[in-house]
Design a protein around this motif. Structure first.
Motif, PDB file in Angstrom:
ATOM      1  N   UNK A  91       0.780  -1.308   0.013  1.00 28.94           N
ATOM      2  CA  UNK A  91       0.044   0.040   0.077  1.00 28.94           C
ATOM      3  C   UNK A  91       0.910   1.398  -0.045  1.00 28.94           C
ATOM      4  N   UNK A  92       0.384   2.258  -0.788  1.00 31.60           N
ATOM      5  CA  UNK A  92       1.173   3.452  -0.718  1.00 31.60           C
ATOM      6  C   UNK A  92       0.511   4.519   0.181  1.00 31.60           C
ATOM      7  N   UNK A  93      -0.272   3.958   0.820  1.00 35.58           N
ATOM      8  CA  UNK A  93      -1.053   4.691   2.001  1.00 35.58           C
ATOM      9  C   UNK A  93      -1.094   6.409   1.424  1.00 35.58           C
ATOM     10  N   UNK A  94      -0.890   7.322   2.364  1.00 33.32           N
ATOM     11  CA  UNK A  94      -0.965   8.411   1.898  1.00 33.32           C
ATOM     12  C   UNK A  94       0.241   9.383   1.651  1.00 33.32           C
ATOM     13  N   UNK A  95       1.383   8.510   1.324  1.00 32.41           N
ATOM     14  CA  UNK A  95       2.729   8.857   0.899  1.00 32.41           C
ATOM     15  C   UNK A  95       2.709  10.116   0.373  1.00 32.41           C
ATOM     16  N   UNK A  96       1.908  10.285  -0.706  1.00 34.52           N
ATOM     17  CA  UNK A  96       2.079  11.562  -1.570  1.00 34.52           C
ATOM     18  C   UNK A  96       1.578  12.938  -1.195  1.00 34.52           C
ATOM     19  N   UNK A 154      -6.518  10.663  -6.621  1.00 36.73           N
ATOM     20  CA  UNK A 154      -5.622   9.600  -5.944  1.00 36.73           C
ATOM     21  C   UNK A 154      -6.582   8.490  -5.310  1.00 36.73           C
ATOM     22  N   UNK A 155      -6.273   6.968  -5.535  1.00 36.49           N
ATOM     23  CA  UNK A 155      -7.018   5.982  -4.996  1.00 36.49           C
ATOM     24  C   UNK A 155      -6.063   5.165  -4.180  1.00 36.49           C
ATOM     25  N   UNK A 156      -6.697   4.754  -3.123  1.00 35.89           N
ATOM     26  CA  UNK A 156      -6.018   3.783  -2.213  1.00 35.89           C
ATOM     27  C   UNK A 156      -5.785   2.408  -3.130  1.00 35.89           C
ATOM     28  N   UNK A 157      -4.582   1.886  -2.911  1.00 34.64           N
ATOM     29  CA  UNK A 157      -4.376   0.513  -3.616  1.00 34.64           C
ATOM     30  C   UNK A 157      -4.702  -0.455  -2.770  1.00 34.64           C
ATOM     31  N   UNK A 158      -4.936  -0.585  -1.683  1.00 33.99           N
ATOM     32  CA  UNK A 158      -5.334  -1.785  -0.772  1.00 33.99           C
ATOM     33  C   UNK A 158      -6.700  -1.408   0.215  1.00 33.99           C
ATOM     34  N   UNK A 235       0.975 -11.751   1.259  1.00 33.76           N
ATOM     35  CA  UNK A 235      -0.495 -11.888   0.709  1.00 33.76           C
ATOM     36  C   UNK A 235      -0.939 -10.709  -0.045  1.00 33.76           C
ATOM     37  N   UNK A 236      -0.268  -9.616   0.429  1.00 29.30           N
ATOM     38  CA  UNK A 236      -0.841  -8.280  -0.364  1.00 29.30           C
ATOM     39  C   UNK A 236       0.075  -7.595  -1.135  1.00 29.30           C
ATOM     40  N   UNK A 237       1.265  -7.852  -1.218  1.00 31.26           N
ATOM     41  CA  UNK A 237       2.301  -7.460  -2.109  1.00 31.26           C
ATOM     42  C   UNK A 237       1.963  -7.852  -3.620  1.00 31.26           C
ATOM     43  N   UNK A 238       1.454  -6.990  -4.123  1.00 30.61           N
ATOM     44  CA  UNK A 238       0.953  -7.287  -5.833  1.00 30.61           C
ATOM     45  C   UNK A 238       1.708  -6.420  -6.889  1.00 30.61           C
ATOM     46  N   UNK A 239       1.638  -6.877  -7.988  1.00 27.30           N
ATOM     47  CA  UNK A 239       2.197  -5.835  -8.972  1.00 27.30           C
ATOM     48  C   UNK A 239       1.153  -4.700  -9.231  1.00 27.30           C
ATOM     49  N   UNK A 240       1.613  -3.574  -8.941  1.00 27.43           N
ATOM     50  CA  UNK A 240       0.759  -2.272  -9.142  1.00 27.43           C
ATOM     51  C   UNK A 240       1.254  -1.485 -10.361  1.00 27.43           C
ATOM     52  N   UNK A 241       0.592  -0.404 -10.716  1.00 26.96           N
ATOM     53  CA  UNK A 241       0.935   0.338 -11.680  1.00 26.96           C
ATOM     54  C   UNK A 241       1.597   1.539 -11.178  1.00 26.96           C
TER      55      UNK A 241
END
Ligand SMILES: Cc1cc2nc3c(=O)[nH]c(=O)nc-3n(C[C@H](O)[C@H](O)[C@H](O)COP(=O)(O)O)c2cc1C
Length: 253
Positions: A91-96, A154-158, A235-241
């Motif tokens: 998850x990138x969370x709210x890093x940006x 921006x959308x959350x990815x998890x 379990x949640x580490x996925x290919x992301x864009x």
């Protein structure tokens, strides 16, 4: 009145951000590797006409405190700042938004940002490899050749359970003294000054895994207190864009 210059600051204990920073620097710019403590002591002077790129990893869904501390030592003087957040595909969370606020609090004008998935330092599966094609895309982003979405979209990815589980990673770096030969390579790569040749200062360790990766004897590992790595990373580490955003006006002053 010197001409404007691009500074590329990067903090990269396990090399993902370093690969990105070095790719961007092929098109010009001065590299500032601020991973090691000695490189964070004297902050450079920044003029309003300068441009800056910050390449940070995502730790615990946000900007690592050690990076935030470094940014707080800088004076942006109204210069532009772009940011690339490297995350492990969980998850990138709210890093940006967090990075943009931090930079603006320190006198920078946040311009554009990217969320870039890279191999996760705790994950056995090596996914989200930073291929030459992806590095070229990031260079295009820096050259203004990539479409930028407004950060508000921006959308959350998890999902939420993952978001909560990623809130805090706790653990400690363990040294197996039957394997450690005291060579000190761990100390050479430790970004927080925590690793000593044969031990680790738990109070300083940021669990980045740089010493684990570097140890020629395989004598170091991180022992987690939370079920985070085994359950959630794998379990949640996925290919992301790769995702590209503009913070406000799309980059025009
Ligand atoms: C303490 C810690 C916390 C992390 N938290 C996250 C996270 O919240 N989300 C994620 O996708 N990756 C997370 N990661 C993985 C890193 O973002 C990923 O390994 C990244 O590639 C590290 O950048 P570097 O290779 O430039 O050091 C975390 C890594 C560490 C060490």
């Amino acid at each position: 009145m010197g001409s404007s210059k691009l500074r590329i600051f990067y903090f990269s204990p396990t090399g993902g951000g370093a690969a990105v920073a070095n790719a961007v620097a092929k098109d010009g710019g001065e590299l500032f590797d601020v991973t090691l403590p000695e490189n964070r002591i004297i902050p450079p002077q920044i003029c309003s006409a300068d441009e800056n790129l910050f390449v940070f990893p995502v730790y615990n869904r946000g900007v690592p405190e050690i990076c935030a501390q470094y940014v707080r030592s800088l004076k942006g003087n109204g210069s532009f700042a772009d940011v690339i957040c490297i995350y492990g595909g969980v998850t990138k969370g709210k890093c940006l938004p967090q990075a943009a606020k931090l930079l603006s609090d320190c006198g920078f004008v946040p311009r554009k940002g990217a969320c870039v998935p890279a191999p996760h330092c705790y994950c056995k599966r090596q996914i989200n490899a930073l291929t030459p094609e992806r590095l070229d895309l990031i260079r295009d982003f820096m050259k203004g050749k990539v479409h930028l979405s407004p950060i508000s979209s921006e959308k959350k990815c998890a999902d939420l359970s993952v978001q909560r589980a990623m809130k805090r990673v706790t653990g400690r770096c363990i040294v197996d003294h039957s394997l450690c030969n005291g060579c000190g390579k761990c100390r050479e790569v430790c970004p927080s000054g925590a690793a000593d040749a044969t031990s680790t200062d738990d109070a300083l360790c940021i669990l980045c895994g740089a010493c684990v990766k570097k140890c020629p004897q395989g004598a170091r590992r991180i022992k987690f207190y939370t079920p985070f790595p085994s359950l959630f990373v794998n379990a949640n580490c996925k290919e992301r864009k790769d995702e590209f955003f503009c913070f406000s006006d799309g980059g025009t002053r």
